[in-house]
Design a protein around this motif. Sequence first.
Motif, PDB file in Angstrom:
ATOM      1  N   ILE A 146      -3.551  53.393 -24.836  1.00 18.39           N
ATOM      2  CA  ILE A 146      -2.764  52.178 -25.015  1.00 18.39           C
ATOM      3  C   ILE A 146      -1.399  52.357 -24.352  1.00 18.39           C
ATOM      4  CG2 ILE A 146      -1.899  50.507 -26.696  1.00 18.39           C
ATOM      5  CD1 ILE A 146      -4.949  50.891 -26.713  1.00 18.39           C
ATOM      6  N   LEU A 147      -1.001  51.371 -23.568  1.00 21.58           N
ATOM      7  CA  LEU A 147       0.263  51.465 -22.833  1.00 21.58           C
ATOM      8  C   LEU A 147       1.465  51.457 -23.769  1.00 21.58           C
ATOM      9  CD1 LEU A 147      -0.356  49.065 -19.803  1.00 21.58           C
ATOM     10  CD2 LEU A 147       0.100  51.513 -19.665  1.00 21.58           C
ATOM     11  N   ASP A 148       2.438  52.324 -23.438  1.00 25.39           N
ATOM     12  CA  ASP A 148       3.715  52.318 -24.149  1.00 25.39           C
ATOM     13  C   ASP A 148       4.721  51.401 -23.465  1.00 25.39           C
ATOM     14  OD1 ASP A 148       3.734  54.670 -26.324  1.00 25.39           O
ATOM     15  OD2 ASP A 148       2.497  55.260 -24.621  1.00 25.39           O
ATOM     16  N   GLY A 149       4.521  51.145 -22.191  1.00 22.51           N
ATOM     17  CA  GLY A 149       5.432  50.263 -21.476  1.00 22.51           C
ATOM     18  C   GLY A 149       5.100  50.205 -20.002  1.00 22.51           C
ATOM     19  N   ILE A 150       5.878  49.407 -19.285  1.00 19.37           N
ATOM     20  CA  ILE A 150       5.646  49.189 -17.858  1.00 19.37           C
ATOM     21  C   ILE A 150       6.982  49.242 -17.124  1.00 19.37           C
ATOM     22  CG2 ILE A 150       4.771  47.582 -16.108  1.00 19.37           C
ATOM     23  CD1 ILE A 150       3.004  46.352 -18.306  1.00 19.37           C
ATOM     24  N   ILE A 151       6.984  49.907 -15.989  1.00 14.47           N
ATOM     25  CA  ILE A 151       8.148  49.911 -15.096  1.00 14.47           C
ATOM     26  C   ILE A 151       7.785  49.088 -13.871  1.00 14.47           C
ATOM     27  CG2 ILE A 151       9.644  51.342 -13.659  1.00 14.47           C
ATOM     28  CD1 ILE A 151       9.211  53.621 -15.673  1.00 14.47           C
ATOM     29  N   TYR A 152       8.546  48.023 -13.634  1.00 17.82           N
ATOM     30  CA  TYR A 152       8.287  47.133 -12.496  1.00 17.82           C
ATOM     31  C   TYR A 152       9.368  47.378 -11.451  1.00 17.82           C
ATOM     32  CZ  TYR A 152       7.364  42.916  -9.767  1.00 17.82           C
ATOM     33  OH  TYR A 152       7.064  42.048  -8.752  1.00 17.82           O
ATOM     34  N   LEU A 153       8.946  47.723 -10.231  1.00 12.19           N
ATOM     35  CA  LEU A 153       9.881  48.084  -9.167  1.00 12.19           C
ATOM     36  C   LEU A 153      10.057  46.957  -8.150  1.00 12.19           C
ATOM     37  CD1 LEU A 153       8.785  51.786  -8.447  1.00 12.19           C
ATOM     38  CD2 LEU A 153      10.462  50.939 -10.088  1.00 12.19           C
ATOM     39  N   HIS A 154      11.281  46.822  -7.667  1.00  8.93           N
ATOM     40  CA  HIS A 154      11.600  45.840  -6.620  1.00  8.93           C
ATOM     41  C   HIS A 154      12.595  46.490  -5.666  1.00  8.93           C
ATOM     42  CE1 HIS A 154      12.485  41.889  -4.787  1.00  8.93           C
ATOM     43  NE2 HIS A 154      13.723  42.340  -4.720  1.00  8.93           N
ATOM     44  N   ALA A 155      12.318  46.401  -4.365  1.00  5.67           N
ATOM     45  CA  ALA A 155      13.185  47.029  -3.359  1.00  5.67           C
ATOM     46  C   ALA A 155      14.434  46.182  -3.136  1.00  5.67           C
ATOM     47  CB  ALA A 155      12.427  47.210  -2.051  1.00  5.67           C
ATOM     48  N   ILE A 156      15.613  46.752  -3.422  1.00  2.16           N
ATOM     49  CA  ILE A 156      16.868  46.035  -3.225  1.00  2.16           C
ATOM     50  C   ILE A 156      17.180  45.883  -1.737  1.00  2.16           C
ATOM     51  CG2 ILE A 156      18.483  47.974  -3.138  1.00  2.16           C
ATOM     52  CD1 ILE A 156      18.874  44.749  -5.241  1.00  2.16           C
ATOM     53  N   SER A 157      16.448  46.650  -0.903  1.00  2.00           N
ATOM     54  CA  SER A 157      16.659  46.563   0.552  1.00  2.00           C
ATOM     55  C   SER A 157      16.059  45.302   1.142  1.00  2.00           C
ATOM     56  CB  SER A 157      16.047  47.795   1.237  1.00  2.00           C
ATOM     57  OG  SER A 157      14.667  47.917   0.904  1.00  2.00           O
ATOM     58  N   ASP A 158      15.174  44.628   0.398  1.00  2.00           N
ATOM     59  CA  ASP A 158      14.610  43.357   0.877  1.00  2.00           C
ATOM     60  C   ASP A 158      15.732  42.331   0.988  1.00  2.00           C
ATOM     61  OD1 ASP A 158      12.171  44.553   0.844  1.00  2.00           O
ATOM     62  OD2 ASP A 158      11.399  43.483  -0.904  1.00  2.00           O
ATOM     63  N   THR A 159      15.872  41.743   2.154  1.00  2.60           N
ATOM     64  CA  THR A 159      17.004  40.845   2.387  1.00  2.60           C
ATOM     65  C   THR A 159      16.881  39.537   1.613  1.00  2.60           C
ATOM     66  OG1 THR A 159      15.895  40.006   4.370  1.00  2.60           O
ATOM     67  CG2 THR A 159      17.487  41.806   4.657  1.00  2.60           C
ATOM     68  N   ARG A 160      15.681  39.208   1.180  1.00  2.00           N
ATOM     69  CA  ARG A 160      15.493  37.989   0.394  1.00  2.00           C
ATOM     70  C   ARG A 160      14.243  38.152  -0.457  1.00  2.00           C
ATOM     71  NH1 ARG A 160      11.563  34.686   2.778  1.00  2.00           N
ATOM     72  NH2 ARG A 160      10.825  35.451   4.798  1.00  2.00           N
ATOM     73  N   MET A 161      14.082  37.269  -1.424  1.00  2.00           N
ATOM     74  CA  MET A 161      12.871  37.265  -2.249  1.00  2.00           C
ATOM     75  C   MET A 161      11.769  36.569  -1.459  1.00  2.00           C
ATOM     76  SD  MET A 161      11.340  38.086  -5.095  1.00  2.00           S
ATOM     77  CE  MET A 161      12.458  38.343  -6.478  1.00  2.00           C
ATOM     78  N   THR A 162      10.911  37.367  -0.830  1.00  2.00           N
ATOM     79  CA  THR A 162       9.855  36.819   0.022  1.00  2.00           C
ATOM     80  C   THR A 162       8.771  36.158  -0.828  1.00  2.00           C
ATOM     81  OG1 THR A 162       8.595  38.876  -0.019  1.00  2.00           O
ATOM     82  CG2 THR A 162      10.265  38.641   1.714  1.00  2.00           C
ATOM     83  N   ASN A 163       7.912  35.364  -0.169  1.00  2.00           N
ATOM     84  CA  ASN A 163       6.778  34.757  -0.868  1.00  2.00           C
ATOM     85  C   ASN A 163       5.893  35.820  -1.495  1.00  2.00           C
ATOM     86  OD1 ASN A 163       7.545  32.149  -0.252  1.00  2.00           O
ATOM     87  ND2 ASN A 163       6.358  32.075   1.649  1.00  2.00           N
ATOM     88  N   SER A 165       6.820  38.875  -2.536  1.00  2.00           N
ATOM     89  CA  SER A 165       7.484  39.439  -3.710  1.00  2.00           C
ATOM     90  C   SER A 165       7.439  38.469  -4.884  1.00  2.00           C
ATOM     91  CB  SER A 165       8.937  39.785  -3.376  1.00  2.00           C
ATOM     92  OG  SER A 165       9.004  40.783  -2.385  1.00  2.00           O
ATOM     93  N   LEU A 166       7.622  37.189  -4.593  1.00  2.00           N
ATOM     94  CA  LEU A 166       7.591  36.179  -5.645  1.00  2.00           C
ATOM     95  C   LEU A 166       6.193  36.070  -6.240  1.00  2.00           C
ATOM     96  CD1 LEU A 166       9.751  34.387  -6.847  1.00  2.00           C
ATOM     97  CD2 LEU A 166       9.044  32.554  -5.304  1.00  2.00           C
ATOM     98  N   ARG A 167       5.164  36.163  -5.378  1.00  2.00           N
ATOM     99  CA  ARG A 167       3.784  36.108  -5.860  1.00  2.00           C
ATOM    100  C   ARG A 167       3.486  37.302  -6.770  1.00  2.00           C
ATOM    101  NH1 ARG A 167       1.376  36.387  -1.368  1.00  2.00           N
ATOM    102  NH2 ARG A 167       0.211  38.331  -1.474  1.00  2.00           N
ATOM    103  N   ASN A 168       3.969  38.483  -6.381  1.00  2.00           N
ATOM    104  CA  ASN A 168       3.792  39.666  -7.222  1.00  2.00           C
ATOM    105  C   ASN A 168       4.459  39.489  -8.575  1.00  2.00           C
ATOM    106  OD1 ASN A 168       2.673  42.542  -6.219  1.00  2.00           O
ATOM    107  ND2 ASN A 168       3.232  41.302  -4.436  1.00  2.00           N
ATOM    108  N   LEU A 169       5.650  38.901  -8.576  1.00  2.00           N
ATOM    109  CA  LEU A 169       6.382  38.696  -9.825  1.00  2.00           C
ATOM    110  C   LEU A 169       5.648  37.712 -10.736  1.00  2.00           C
ATOM    111  CD1 LEU A 169       8.958  39.520 -11.300  1.00  2.00           C
ATOM    112  CD2 LEU A 169      10.113  37.575 -10.229  1.00  2.00           C
ATOM    113  N   HIS A 170       5.152  36.627 -10.152  1.00  2.00           N
ATOM    114  CA  HIS A 170       4.387  35.658 -10.936  1.00  2.00           C
ATOM    115  C   HIS A 170       3.108  36.291 -11.495  1.00  2.00           C
ATOM    116  CE1 HIS A 170       6.411  32.086  -8.671  1.00  2.00           C
ATOM    117  NE2 HIS A 170       7.166  32.585  -9.628  1.00  2.00           N
ATOM    118  N   MET A 171       2.437  37.094 -10.676  1.00  2.00           N
ATOM    119  CA  MET A 171       1.232  37.771 -11.142  1.00  2.00           C
ATOM    120  C   MET A 171       1.575  38.742 -12.271  1.00  2.00           C
ATOM    121  SD  MET A 171      -1.698  36.948  -9.896  1.00  2.00           S
ATOM    122  CE  MET A 171      -2.588  38.435 -10.305  1.00  2.00           C
ATOM    123  N   PHE A 172       2.682  39.443 -12.130  1.00  2.00           N
ATOM    124  CA  PHE A 172       3.099  40.411 -13.141  1.00  2.00           C
ATOM    125  C   PHE A 172       3.293  39.727 -14.489  1.00  2.00           C
ATOM    126  CE2 PHE A 172       6.618  42.596 -15.370  1.00  2.00           C
ATOM    127  CZ  PHE A 172       5.993  43.811 -15.597  1.00  2.00           C
TER     128      PHE A 172
END
Length: 416
Positions: A146-163, A165-172
Amino acid sequence: MAVPMTPESASKPVPAPPPYSEQDRIWDAARETLPSNIEEKPKLIAVMGPTGTGKSTFISKLAAREMKIGHHLHSCKKHSQHHEKALLSDVGRSGTDQVEEVPCKVGDEYVILVDTPGFNDTHRSDTEILTALADWMKSSYHDEMILDGIIYLHAISDTRMTNSSLRNLHMFRRLVGNHNLKNVVLATTKWSVPPHEDELRREKDLTSEFWSTMMAAGSVVERFENDAASAQRLVKKILRLDKKIVPKIQEEVVHGKKLADTEAGAYIEQAIARLQKEHEEEKQTLLEEVQRARSEHNLAMQKALEAERERLDKRMAERVEEQRQLHMTTNEALQMRINKLEQARQAEEAVDLTESEEELAQALFVQGASTIRHAPKVKRGFWHSRWKCQICKERKTEKQGLWTCPDCKHVQRNID
């Protein structure tokens, strides 16, 4: 059964055993010291996020081994030498290049980090990735992991929130469920030293807009600064929590839902429908251009457009197949994985079997099972005393070595 020593085999040099690594020490120590009670098993933490955000780097800072890291436009394939081996990724947790369990130690705590694929993989569709993740979720739940938690990573080097990245976030959000967001750490990666002004601005955009709802539900924001201390700080945020979580997708598949009926699957199906509509419009435009090229007797343009139309037809067929997979029953999905496994085996180089293994393979063939030339090696879960069939996921055994599942007739080699 041991292979008899012959003059020929006696003359061959015996290969040296692999070195006893730090990772081996961690696994062995965990097996010896951890009791069977679920509350005292290693903490289980999933690492999620788009491809290229640094999941492998993050895990490498904590684990006792390097993870395969991709640096190209195409996402990294851990078994790139043989494409057929990638087909095995849909079958079980052991050996998969989709979902991988990596042991590590943080302070006095034994931890299993679950390396998961992003939904912007260049080699696999979102449906295939969701299938692999759902399979792992279902299997791990039945194994009382059973999961204790989740770490969700996002690259701050991305110049913008791409489609992407946004799709991954919505899926998450759909995979995890809003009620579990208190056990989520949202971490930014790939910071400059010192941080650039535009990176600080992007961090503010994330916290004030894209992540604000999750933060309001209890998620915390951290920075991964590309070192072990930073990685441990993120993990300890979850270790301090006293509540385990069952992600939304895990709850749904355990209760027997088809992928299309899960929140994540429904989101993918909506995206497929949009793509199908775009493909139809693009195909109509291509047909008009082909007619124009013919009327102008432009053979070079006509040939190029025909090739583009063939590629488009292939993409459209892939979308139809994805949609079909989303609506598969458990048995249909199982049969598809069996077929893929068989195809992968047949494509691999044949290996010599011992005399007893050949007899067993022949017996299986007589009983109606496929001829097995290369039974895959399977390791047991690192706190379990039994092995699980990697096809049906139900039957377990304590038998080491070559073993045939009595339910689905799958053959595998059980090893420590």
